[in-house]
Design an enzyme around this catalytic site. Structure first.
Site, PDB file in Angstrom:
ATOM      1  N   CYS A  69       0.797  -1.296   0.210  1.00 24.57           N
ATOM      2  CA  CYS A  69       0.077   0.208  -0.158  1.00 24.57           C
ATOM      3  C   CYS A  69       1.038   1.264  -0.023  1.00 24.57           C
ATOM      4  CB  CYS A  69      -1.003  -0.054   1.290  1.00 24.57           C
ATOM      5  SG  CYS A  69      -2.020   1.285   1.301  1.00 24.57           S
ATOM      6  N   GLN A  87     -12.864  -0.872   2.539  1.00 26.97           N
ATOM      7  CA  GLN A  87     -13.565  -2.156   2.201  1.00 26.97           C
ATOM      8  C   GLN A  87     -14.149  -2.791   3.568  1.00 26.97           C
ATOM      9  OE1 GLN A  87     -11.455  -4.352  -0.632  1.00 26.97           O
ATOM     10  NE2 GLN A  87     -10.097  -2.919  -0.905  1.00 26.97           N
ATOM     11  N   SER A 110      -8.453  -5.868  -2.095  1.00 25.80           N
ATOM     12  CA  SER A 110      -6.965  -5.435  -2.315  1.00 25.80           C
ATOM     13  C   SER A 110      -5.794  -6.487  -2.029  1.00 25.80           C
ATOM     14  CB  SER A 110      -6.621  -4.347  -1.656  1.00 25.80           C
ATOM     15  OG  SER A 110      -7.496  -3.132  -1.751  1.00 25.80           O
ATOM     16  N   HIS A 113      -4.076  -8.434   4.828  1.00 23.56           N
ATOM     17  CA  HIS A 113      -3.348  -7.360   5.670  1.00 23.56           C
ATOM     18  C   HIS A 113      -3.289  -8.090   7.148  1.00 23.56           C
ATOM     19  CE1 HIS A 113      -5.653  -4.363   2.865  1.00 23.56           C
ATOM     20  NE2 HIS A 113      -6.442  -5.387   2.753  1.00 23.56           N
TER      21      HIS A 113
END
Length: 119
Positions: A69, A87, A110, A113
């Site tokens: 990111c 999101q 994406s 995480h």
């Protein structure tokens, strides 16, 4: 908004083959990301999480060097955000954490995480 309607979080994102945009600031062509499976991404994140929890590293240091990111340049800090700005799985996880708590692996469009709630 009251303080309960906004949270602050930092994260480390590892993109993989299933990411909606398989490129990042550190892999603009997506050559590495396109070869990275979700399992590979999770394994990296589990090692990062272990390093954070043991005190060997901070999320900020790891995010700066490893996150896919653009928030990496801020140590993964996303600042304050409210509902509907991230999101849904990411938002839900962050709002459910206590300040100072590190998440388990969270999957979004994406990528994968780990999230640290900071406020």
């Amino acid at each position: 908004m009251s303080s309960t309607e906004k949270v602050r979080g930092s994260h480390l994102l590892v993109k993989h083959q299933g990411s909606r945009r398989p490129a990042s600031w550190k892999d603009p062509e997506g050559r590495i990301i396109r070869k990275t499976t979700r399992d590979d991404a999770v394994a990296k994140l589990m090692q990062f999480k272990s390093d954070i929890e043991s005190g060997r590293a901070t999320l900020a240091d790891l995010a700066t060097q490893n996150s896919d990111c653009s928030s990496a340049k801020r140590g993964g800090d996303l600042g304050w955000f409210g509902r509907g700005q991230m999101q849904e799985p990411f938002e839900r996880a962050t709002f459910n954490l206590n300040v100072g708590e590190l998440s388990d692996i969270i999957d979004t469009d994406s990528g994968s995480h780990i999230i640290l709630r900071t406020g």
